[in-house]
Design a protein around this motif. Sequence first.
Motif, PDB file in Angstrom:
ATOM      1  N   SER A  96       7.711 -18.256  22.656  1.00  0.00           N
ATOM      2  CA  SER A  96       7.967 -18.341  24.099  1.00  0.00           C
ATOM      3  C   SER A  96       8.031 -16.954  24.743  1.00  0.00           C
ATOM      4  O   SER A  96       7.663 -16.785  25.906  1.00  0.00           O
ATOM      5  N   THR A  97       8.483 -15.963  23.988  1.00  0.00           N
ATOM      6  CA  THR A  97       8.471 -14.587  24.487  1.00  0.00           C
ATOM      7  C   THR A  97       7.046 -14.080  24.645  1.00  0.00           C
ATOM      8  O   THR A  97       6.667 -13.522  25.679  1.00  0.00           O
ATOM      9  N   VAL A 101       2.690 -13.081  28.201  1.00  0.00           N
ATOM     10  CA  VAL A 101       1.620 -12.102  28.390  1.00  0.00           C
ATOM     11  C   VAL A 101       0.422 -12.731  29.102  1.00  0.00           C
ATOM     12  O   VAL A 101      -0.404 -12.038  29.688  1.00  0.00           O
ATOM     13  N   ILE A 102       0.321 -14.058  29.079  1.00  0.00           N
ATOM     14  CA  ILE A 102      -0.833 -14.744  29.664  1.00  0.00           C
ATOM     15  C   ILE A 102      -0.845 -14.527  31.175  1.00  0.00           C
ATOM     16  O   ILE A 102       0.142 -14.812  31.856  1.00  0.00           O
ATOM     17  N   PRO A 103      -1.944 -14.015  31.719  1.00  0.00           N
ATOM     18  CA  PRO A 103      -1.979 -13.727  33.167  1.00  0.00           C
ATOM     19  C   PRO A 103      -2.071 -14.997  34.010  1.00  0.00           C
ATOM     20  O   PRO A 103      -2.583 -16.030  33.562  1.00  0.00           O
ATOM     21  N   HIS A 104      -1.557 -14.910  35.224  1.00  0.00           N
ATOM     22  CA  HIS A 104      -1.686 -15.964  36.233  1.00  0.00           C
ATOM     23  C   HIS A 104      -1.132 -17.308  35.767  1.00  0.00           C
ATOM     24  O   HIS A 104      -1.698 -18.370  36.047  1.00  0.00           O
ATOM     25  N   LEU A 105      -0.036 -17.267  35.049  1.00  0.00           N
ATOM     26  CA  LEU A 105       0.609 -18.520  34.652  1.00  0.00           C
ATOM     27  C   LEU A 105       1.162 -19.224  35.887  1.00  0.00           C
ATOM     28  O   LEU A 105       1.808 -18.592  36.725  1.00  0.00           O
ATOM     29  N   PRO A 106       0.930 -20.525  36.019  1.00  0.00           N
ATOM     30  CA  PRO A 106       1.549 -21.239  37.142  1.00  0.00           C
ATOM     31  C   PRO A 106       3.064 -21.260  36.989  1.00  0.00           C
ATOM     32  O   PRO A 106       3.598 -21.174  35.875  1.00  0.00           O
ATOM     33  N   LEU A 107       3.751 -21.380  38.103  1.00  0.00           N
ATOM     34  CA  LEU A 107       5.213 -21.354  38.093  1.00  0.00           C
ATOM     35  C   LEU A 107       5.785 -22.461  37.218  1.00  0.00           C
ATOM     36  O   LEU A 107       6.818 -22.271  36.556  1.00  0.00           O
ATOM     37  N   SER A 108       5.105 -23.617  37.173  1.00  0.00           N
ATOM     38  CA  SER A 108       5.594 -24.729  36.347  1.00  0.00           C
ATOM     39  C   SER A 108       5.661 -24.337  34.873  1.00  0.00           C
ATOM     40  O   SER A 108       6.600 -24.715  34.165  1.00  0.00           O
ATOM     41  N   LEU A 109       4.681 -23.543  34.398  1.00  0.00           N
ATOM     42  CA  LEU A 109       4.696 -23.100  33.007  1.00  0.00           C
ATOM     43  C   LEU A 109       5.787 -22.051  32.775  1.00  0.00           C
ATOM     44  O   LEU A 109       6.364 -21.980  31.689  1.00  0.00           O
ATOM     45  N   PHE A 173       5.348  -6.423  33.417  1.00  0.00           N
ATOM     46  CA  PHE A 173       6.187  -7.320  32.617  1.00  0.00           C
ATOM     47  C   PHE A 173       5.403  -8.058  31.530  1.00  0.00           C
ATOM     48  O   PHE A 173       5.940  -8.337  30.459  1.00  0.00           O
ATOM     49  N   ASN A 174       4.129  -8.388  31.776  1.00  0.00           N
ATOM     50  CA  ASN A 174       3.380  -9.160  30.792  1.00  0.00           C
ATOM     51  C   ASN A 174       3.212  -8.393  29.478  1.00  0.00           C
ATOM     52  O   ASN A 174       3.385  -8.961  28.385  1.00  0.00           O
ATOM     53  N   VAL A 175       2.911  -7.103  29.562  1.00  0.00           N
ATOM     54  CA  VAL A 175       2.779  -6.290  28.352  1.00  0.00           C
ATOM     55  C   VAL A 175       4.147  -6.096  27.690  1.00  0.00           C
ATOM     56  O   VAL A 175       4.260  -6.089  26.459  1.00  0.00           O
ATOM     57  N   ILE A 176       5.175  -5.980  28.496  1.00  0.00           N
ATOM     58  CA  ILE A 176       6.531  -5.822  27.954  1.00  0.00           C
ATOM     59  C   ILE A 176       6.894  -7.027  27.103  1.00  0.00           C
ATOM     60  O   ILE A 176       7.417  -6.895  25.981  1.00  0.00           O
ATOM     61  N   TRP A 177       6.601  -8.223  27.601  1.00  0.00           N
ATOM     62  CA  TRP A 177       6.923  -9.438  26.841  1.00  0.00           C
ATOM     63  C   TRP A 177       6.072  -9.538  25.569  1.00  0.00           C
ATOM     64  O   TRP A 177       6.547 -10.013  24.530  1.00  0.00           O
ATOM     65  N   LEU A 178       4.824  -9.090  25.640  1.00  0.00           N
ATOM     66  CA  LEU A 178       3.974  -9.110  24.451  1.00  0.00           C
ATOM     67  C   LEU A 178       4.539  -8.205  23.361  1.00  0.00           C
ATOM     68  O   LEU A 178       4.638  -8.599  22.194  1.00  0.00           O
ATOM     69  N   VAL A 179       4.915  -6.984  23.716  1.00  0.00           N
ATOM     70  CA  VAL A 179       5.469  -6.045  22.738  1.00  0.00           C
ATOM     71  C   VAL A 179       6.774  -6.588  22.166  1.00  0.00           C
ATOM     72  O   VAL A 179       7.048  -6.470  20.966  1.00  0.00           O
ATOM     73  N   ALA A 180       7.578  -7.225  23.018  1.00  0.00           N
ATOM     74  CA  ALA A 180       8.826  -7.823  22.533  1.00  0.00           C
ATOM     75  C   ALA A 180       8.541  -8.890  21.489  1.00  0.00           C
ATOM     76  O   ALA A 180       9.225  -8.973  20.457  1.00  0.00           O
ATOM     77  N   GLY A 181       7.540  -9.717  21.743  1.00  0.00           N
ATOM     78  CA  GLY A 181       7.190 -10.757  20.774  1.00  0.00           C
ATOM     79  C   GLY A 181       6.700 -10.186  19.460  1.00  0.00           C
ATOM     80  O   GLY A 181       7.091 -10.651  18.379  1.00  0.00           O
ATOM     81  N   ILE A 182       5.858  -9.161  19.528  1.00  0.00           N
ATOM     82  CA  ILE A 182       5.321  -8.559  18.304  1.00  0.00           C
ATOM     83  C   ILE A 182       6.426  -7.907  17.479  1.00  0.00           C
ATOM     84  O   ILE A 182       6.470  -8.049  16.246  1.00  0.00           O
TER      85      ILE A 182
END
Length: 418
Positions: A96-97, A101-109, A173-182
């Motif tokens: 989930s973290t 990183v996925i761009p343009h995620l809808p708010l529902s996701l 933020f998207n790259v930040i979350w990706l690095v956190a996951g890795i």
Amino acid sequence: MTTISRRSIIPTITNQTTIAWIGLYCLAVAMGYGRFLFTATLPDIMTQLTLSTTIAGWLASINYIGYFIGALIAMFVPQRLTWQALMMGMIVSIVSTTLLVIPHLPLSLWYIIRLLAGIASGIGLILGSSFIIQKFSPARRSLLSTVHYAGIGTGISASAILTWWLLTLGYHFNVIWLVAGITSLPLLVLLYAIRPIKTDAAKLTADIKYPSIKQTYFNFKRSLYEAVVGHTKAISLLAGSYVLAGFGYITSATFLPVMATQQLTNQTYAGLLIWLIVGIFAMLSNPLWGALAKRIGEINTLIGLTVLQAIGMFIPSLFDGALGLYSNAVILGLSFAGMVSMTLNIIKNINPAFSNLLMGLATLAYAAGQFVGPLVTVALAGKDDNFNAGLLVAGIGLVIGVVLLLLFRRQPQRIEQD
């Protein structure tokens, strides 16, 4: 000490100090990333996605709903399946973290992902603490538990540093979350290395029966009765104070970086600096409060921390700008992680045979307060996004929590273990 299984290339870790540090890493991932990285990245998320304060508040609250659900799930997990459920929770946390990183995620996701992250955080805190702490010998449990719970502050500090570093490099933020996951992935290997030993695992697997949903409910109901019988008033008072503790701290824990960004416009990355201060003091506070608890008792220490946190909520209204915000950050860091560890230790020691269930009850209470907190704060903030009113209400709630803890201290049913 490590021993290597013939069928596994991953060593089995049995050294208690090493296990404590793995527990720290586990809480850093489950809480620092799964819960509080959102706080660190929230100003950038709001800017990049043009989110309103109301939507930001709901994204925070949906995570706390997940935390509530995760605590409820943990309550149903039998002691013998703690490790398996913990592993599954941490996999969900890391996935989930990384998904953000996925761009343009809808708010529902976004809502779904933050809900799943909250569920994993609740499972990680309760089952991680239960599984890790039971591996410590009685003589070392008090000391090593402080190392384990320091993972909350470590995770907050890591979230602030990671966000600060990548933002200065021009990422968002998207790259930040990706690095956190890795950087969370090695945890799965380490948790596998402290799995129940083979002989025990085989025996447990053989003993596992899969009851119907109806039977599971009746088993849970019976366990709940056995866990609280004779301690109902004490547990109710402690849980009530924990609801108010969750409500009390969450305004700062969600919106403090946003408040700093709003008010300290002459300081670059003021929100991240203030969040880093929270993490550093949270990380360093647990050994301090653990040592104090050995001298004056856990409940007295918890009462003192609750008073301290209430004072911290009132300070920003008394002192505008940097003084009020930085003081709030220091006190928040000093108090909240200690309040979590003290409360969980106290409630599980009321009836240690049902530690998962009792810790789950406490975390349900905490999550309920956290869910309400951001919504109340956003409602009080108004069009000007002034969060001081929310902090005042939080402080009042904590004062009421102190009264409940004083009543709890008078209850004879409590069983306290050092």
